[in-house]
Write a protein that holds these residues in place. Structure first.
Motif, PDB file in Angstrom:
ATOM      1  N   GLU A  18       0.861  -1.103   0.133  1.00  0.00           N
ATOM      2  CA  GLU A  18      -0.086   0.068  -0.123  1.00  0.00           C
ATOM      3  C   GLU A  18       0.749   1.405   0.075  1.00  0.00           C
ATOM      4  OE1 GLU A  18      -3.631   2.307   2.430  1.00  0.00           O
ATOM      5  OE2 GLU A  18      -2.866   0.403   3.170  1.00  0.00           O
ATOM      6  N   TYR A  19       0.425   2.234  -0.760  1.00  0.00           N
ATOM      7  CA  TYR A  19       1.239   3.384  -0.843  1.00  0.00           C
ATOM      8  C   TYR A  19       0.449   4.420   0.209  1.00  0.00           C
ATOM      9  CZ  TYR A  19       3.628   7.695  -3.095  1.00  0.00           C
ATOM     10  OH  TYR A  19       4.280   8.589  -3.410  1.00  0.00           O
ATOM     11  N   VAL A  20       1.260   4.699   1.235  1.00  0.00           N
ATOM     12  CA  VAL A  20       0.484   5.522   2.161  1.00  0.00           C
ATOM     13  C   VAL A  20       1.272   7.039   2.693  1.00  0.00           C
ATOM     14  CG1 VAL A  20       0.002   3.287   3.613  1.00  0.00           C
ATOM     15  CG2 VAL A  20       2.260   4.426   4.212  1.00  0.00           C
ATOM     16  N   GLY A  21       0.664   7.677   3.306  1.00  0.00           N
ATOM     17  CA  GLY A  21       1.230   8.853   3.583  1.00  0.00           C
ATOM     18  C   GLY A  21       0.212  10.080   4.193  1.00  0.00           C
ATOM     19  N   ARG A  22       0.612  11.165   4.345  1.00  0.00           N
ATOM     20  CA  ARG A  22      -0.439  12.196   4.928  1.00  0.00           C
ATOM     21  C   ARG A  22      -1.131  12.767   3.768  1.00  0.00           C
ATOM     22  NH1 ARG A  22      -0.161  17.581   5.891  1.00  0.00           N
ATOM     23  NH2 ARG A  22       1.549  18.137   4.943  1.00  0.00           N
ATOM     24  N   THR A  49       1.144  23.983  -3.079  1.00  0.00           N
ATOM     25  CA  THR A  49       2.349  24.497  -2.844  1.00  0.00           C
ATOM     26  C   THR A  49       3.388  23.448  -2.316  1.00  0.00           C
ATOM     27  OG1 THR A  49       1.592  24.644  -0.418  1.00  0.00           O
ATOM     28  CG2 THR A  49       1.363  26.592  -1.794  1.00  0.00           C
ATOM     29  N   SER A  50       3.091  22.323  -2.236  1.00  0.00           N
ATOM     30  CA  SER A  50       4.003  21.185  -1.871  1.00  0.00           C
ATOM     31  C   SER A  50       5.118  20.889  -2.900  1.00  0.00           C
ATOM     32  CB  SER A  50       3.423  19.887  -1.805  1.00  0.00           C
ATOM     33  OG  SER A  50       4.122  18.844  -1.531  1.00  0.00           O
ATOM     34  N   LYS A  51       6.318  20.925  -2.416  1.00  0.00           N
ATOM     35  CA  LYS A  51       7.478  20.593  -3.556  1.00  0.00           C
ATOM     36  C   LYS A  51       7.669  19.280  -3.240  1.00  0.00           C
ATOM     37  CE  LYS A  51       9.470  25.336  -3.359  1.00  0.00           C
ATOM     38  NZ  LYS A  51       8.387  25.665  -4.290  1.00  0.00           N
ATOM     39  N   SER A  52       6.933  18.304  -2.537  1.00  0.00           N
ATOM     40  CA  SER A  52       7.262  16.851  -2.648  1.00  0.00           C
ATOM     41  C   SER A  52       6.807  16.195  -4.085  1.00  0.00           C
ATOM     42  CB  SER A  52       6.121  16.096  -1.572  1.00  0.00           C
ATOM     43  OG  SER A  52       6.333  14.877  -1.668  1.00  0.00           O
ATOM     44  N   LYS A  53       7.881  15.218  -4.374  1.00  0.00           N
ATOM     45  CA  LYS A  53       7.865  14.095  -5.697  1.00  0.00           C
ATOM     46  C   LYS A  53       6.996  13.184  -5.542  1.00  0.00           C
ATOM     47  CE  LYS A  53      11.739  16.115  -7.911  1.00  0.00           C
ATOM     48  NZ  LYS A  53      13.361  15.624  -8.434  1.00  0.00           N
ATOM     49  N   TYR A  54       6.532  13.002  -4.141  1.00  0.00           N
ATOM     50  CA  TYR A  54       5.641  11.922  -3.888  1.00  0.00           C
ATOM     51  C   TYR A  54       4.229  12.049  -3.658  1.00  0.00           C
ATOM     52  CZ  TYR A  54      10.337  10.386  -2.974  1.00  0.00           C
ATOM     53  OH  TYR A  54      11.736  10.075  -3.006  1.00  0.00           O
ATOM     54  N   LEU A  55       3.705  12.780  -4.402  1.00  0.00           N
ATOM     55  CA  LEU A  55       2.310  13.277  -4.298  1.00  0.00           C
ATOM     56  C   LEU A  55       1.559  12.227  -5.190  1.00  0.00           C
ATOM     57  CD1 LEU A  55       2.269  17.160  -4.643  1.00  0.00           C
ATOM     58  CD2 LEU A  55       2.327  15.742  -2.753  1.00  0.00           C
ATOM     59  N   PHE A  56       0.711  11.673  -4.890  1.00  0.00           N
ATOM     60  CA  PHE A  56      -0.502  10.816  -5.567  1.00  0.00           C
ATOM     61  C   PHE A  56      -1.874  11.237  -5.431  1.00  0.00           C
ATOM     62  CE2 PHE A  56       0.307   6.403  -6.963  1.00  0.00           C
ATOM     63  CZ  PHE A  56      -1.107   6.052  -7.712  1.00  0.00           C
ATOM     64  N   GLU A  57      -2.426  11.554  -6.223  1.00  0.00           N
ATOM     65  CA  GLU A  57      -3.801  11.980  -6.189  1.00  0.00           C
ATOM     66  C   GLU A  57      -4.725  10.681  -6.308  1.00  0.00           C
ATOM     67  OE1 GLU A  57      -6.814  14.082  -9.355  1.00  0.00           O
ATOM     68  OE2 GLU A  57      -5.007  15.197  -9.075  1.00  0.00           O
ATOM     69  N   VAL A  58      -5.616  10.589  -5.251  1.00  0.00           N
ATOM     70  CA  VAL A  58      -6.669   9.507  -5.067  1.00  0.00           C
ATOM     71  C   VAL A  58      -7.763   9.886  -5.831  1.00  0.00           C
ATOM     72  CG1 VAL A  58      -7.906   8.244  -3.525  1.00  0.00           C
ATOM     73  CG2 VAL A  58      -5.314   9.032  -2.904  1.00  0.00           C
ATOM     74  N   HIS A  59      -8.336  11.233  -5.525  1.00  0.00           N
ATOM     75  CA  HIS A  59      -9.396  11.632  -6.567  1.00  0.00           C
ATOM     76  C   HIS A  59      -9.190  13.317  -6.310  1.00  0.00           C
ATOM     77  CE1 HIS A  59     -11.467  12.007  -2.796  1.00  0.00           C
ATOM     78  NE2 HIS A  59     -11.294  10.916  -2.411  1.00  0.00           N
ATOM     79  N   LYS A  60     -10.413  13.809  -6.965  1.00  0.00           N
ATOM     80  CA  LYS A  60     -10.050  15.651  -6.943  1.00  0.00           C
ATOM     81  C   LYS A  60      -9.902  16.003  -5.603  1.00  0.00           C
ATOM     82  CE  LYS A  60     -13.715  15.774 -10.314  1.00  0.00           C
ATOM     83  NZ  LYS A  60     -14.787  16.951 -10.837  1.00  0.00           N
ATOM     84  N   ARG A  61     -10.657  15.408  -4.516  1.00  0.00           N
ATOM     85  CA  ARG A  61     -10.275  16.151  -3.099  1.00  0.00           C
ATOM     86  C   ARG A  61      -9.396  15.380  -2.412  1.00  0.00           C
ATOM     87  NH1 ARG A  61     -15.393  15.286  -4.394  1.00  0.00           N
ATOM     88  NH2 ARG A  61     -15.766  13.872  -2.616  1.00  0.00           N
ATOM     89  N   LYS A  62      -8.877  14.410  -2.680  1.00  0.00           N
ATOM     90  CA  LYS A  62      -7.757  13.895  -1.898  1.00  0.00           C
ATOM     91  C   LYS A  62      -6.191  13.445  -2.517  1.00  0.00           C
ATOM     92  CE  LYS A  62      -6.843   9.797   1.205  1.00  0.00           C
ATOM     93  NZ  LYS A  62      -7.558   8.674   1.639  1.00  0.00           N
ATOM     94  N   THR A  63      -5.127  14.040  -1.940  1.00  0.00           N
ATOM     95  CA  THR A  63      -4.165  13.594  -2.570  1.00  0.00           C
ATOM     96  C   THR A  63      -3.283  13.254  -1.267  1.00  0.00           C
ATOM     97  OG1 THR A  63      -4.132  15.260  -4.249  1.00  0.00           O
ATOM     98  CG2 THR A  63      -1.845  14.813  -3.566  1.00  0.00           C
ATOM     99  N   GLY A  65       3.177  10.863  -0.383  1.00  0.00           N
ATOM    100  CA  GLY A  65       4.031   9.892   0.149  1.00  0.00           C
ATOM    101  C   GLY A  65       5.680   9.736   0.754  1.00  0.00           C
ATOM    102  N   ALA A  66       5.631  10.938   1.034  1.00  0.00           N
ATOM    103  CA  ALA A  66       7.278  11.367   1.436  1.00  0.00           C
ATOM    104  C   ALA A  66       7.841  10.737   2.623  1.00  0.00           C
ATOM    105  CB  ALA A  66       7.625  12.777   1.211  1.00  0.00           C
ATOM    106  N   VAL A  67       6.843  10.392   3.406  1.00  0.00           N
ATOM    107  CA  VAL A  67       7.293   9.715   4.669  1.00  0.00           C
ATOM    108  C   VAL A  67       8.113   8.389   4.564  1.00  0.00           C
ATOM    109  CG1 VAL A  67       5.469  10.698   5.955  1.00  0.00           C
ATOM    110  CG2 VAL A  67       5.112   8.376   4.970  1.00  0.00           C
ATOM    111  N   ARG A  68       9.261   8.244   5.356  1.00  0.00           N
ATOM    112  CA  ARG A  68      10.020   7.193   5.196  1.00  0.00           C
ATOM    113  C   ARG A  68       9.417   5.909   5.338  1.00  0.00           C
ATOM    114  NH1 ARG A  68      14.423   8.735   2.298  1.00  0.00           N
ATOM    115  NH2 ARG A  68      15.268  10.511   3.130  1.00  0.00           N
ATOM    116  N   THR A  69       8.371   5.831   6.107  1.00  0.00           N
ATOM    117  CA  THR A  69       7.620   4.578   6.434  1.00  0.00           C
ATOM    118  C   THR A  69       7.116   3.996   5.377  1.00  0.00           C
ATOM    119  OG1 THR A  69       5.729   5.874   7.275  1.00  0.00           O
ATOM    120  CG2 THR A  69       7.452   4.892   9.029  1.00  0.00           C
TER     121      THR A  69
END
Length: 139
Positions: free
Chosen positions: A37-41, A50-64, A67-71
């Motif tokens: 599972e791909y997890v994160g905040r 505004t995020s500079k993270s390269k680990y963003l994963f769009e689930v749907h229009k209102r949820k991204t 996944g940058a957390v090491r866990t």
């Protein structure tokens, strides 16, 4: 003091890959099998823009999910133009499933999508196995 070794979900390990670090199979996986599972905040809309993270994963229009957390061991799955996995979104969760049989020792990969590839990968050149094969044959 001894360094603690990370704990990985069953059947996977992070190690060196052509694109830095990658996620590899410690056992064989069958086509259709769920790998991780791909997890994160979950980000607010404002944070998403505004995020500079390269680990963003769009689930749907209102949820991204960020996944940058090491866990989030799934963050180590690299892009490939010939992937062996794909993300599957179920009830707001992001799972990575095998789309072909994967042998022990093989690196997991999925297609990050045109927008991500154009923005983050193309400027530096794709390092997936497909492109390495093309370079070898074009010499």
């Amino acid at each position: 003091m001894q360094k603690k070794q990370p704990v990985y979900p069953e059947g996977v390990v992070v190690k060196r890959a052509s694109a830095g670090l990658g996620l590899f199979a410690l056992r064989s996986f069958k086509k259709g099998e769920r790998i991780i599972e791909y997890v994160g905040r979950t980000l607010s809309t404002a944070e998403e823009y505004t995020s500079k993270s390269k680990y963003l994963f769009e689930v749907h229009k209102r949820k991204t999910v960020d996944g940058a957390v090491r866990t989030n061991i799934a963050r180590y799955i690299n892009h490939s133009c010939r992937p062996n996995c794909e993300p599957e979104i179920e009830r707001g969760h992001i799972y990575i499933d095998a789309i072909k049989n994967i042998k022990e020792g093989e690196e997991f990969s999925y297609d990050y999508g045109k927008e991500y590839v154009d923005e983050h990968i193309k400027p530096f050149g794709c390092r997936c196995a497909k492109h390495h094969e093309q370079k070898k044959t074009s010499r």
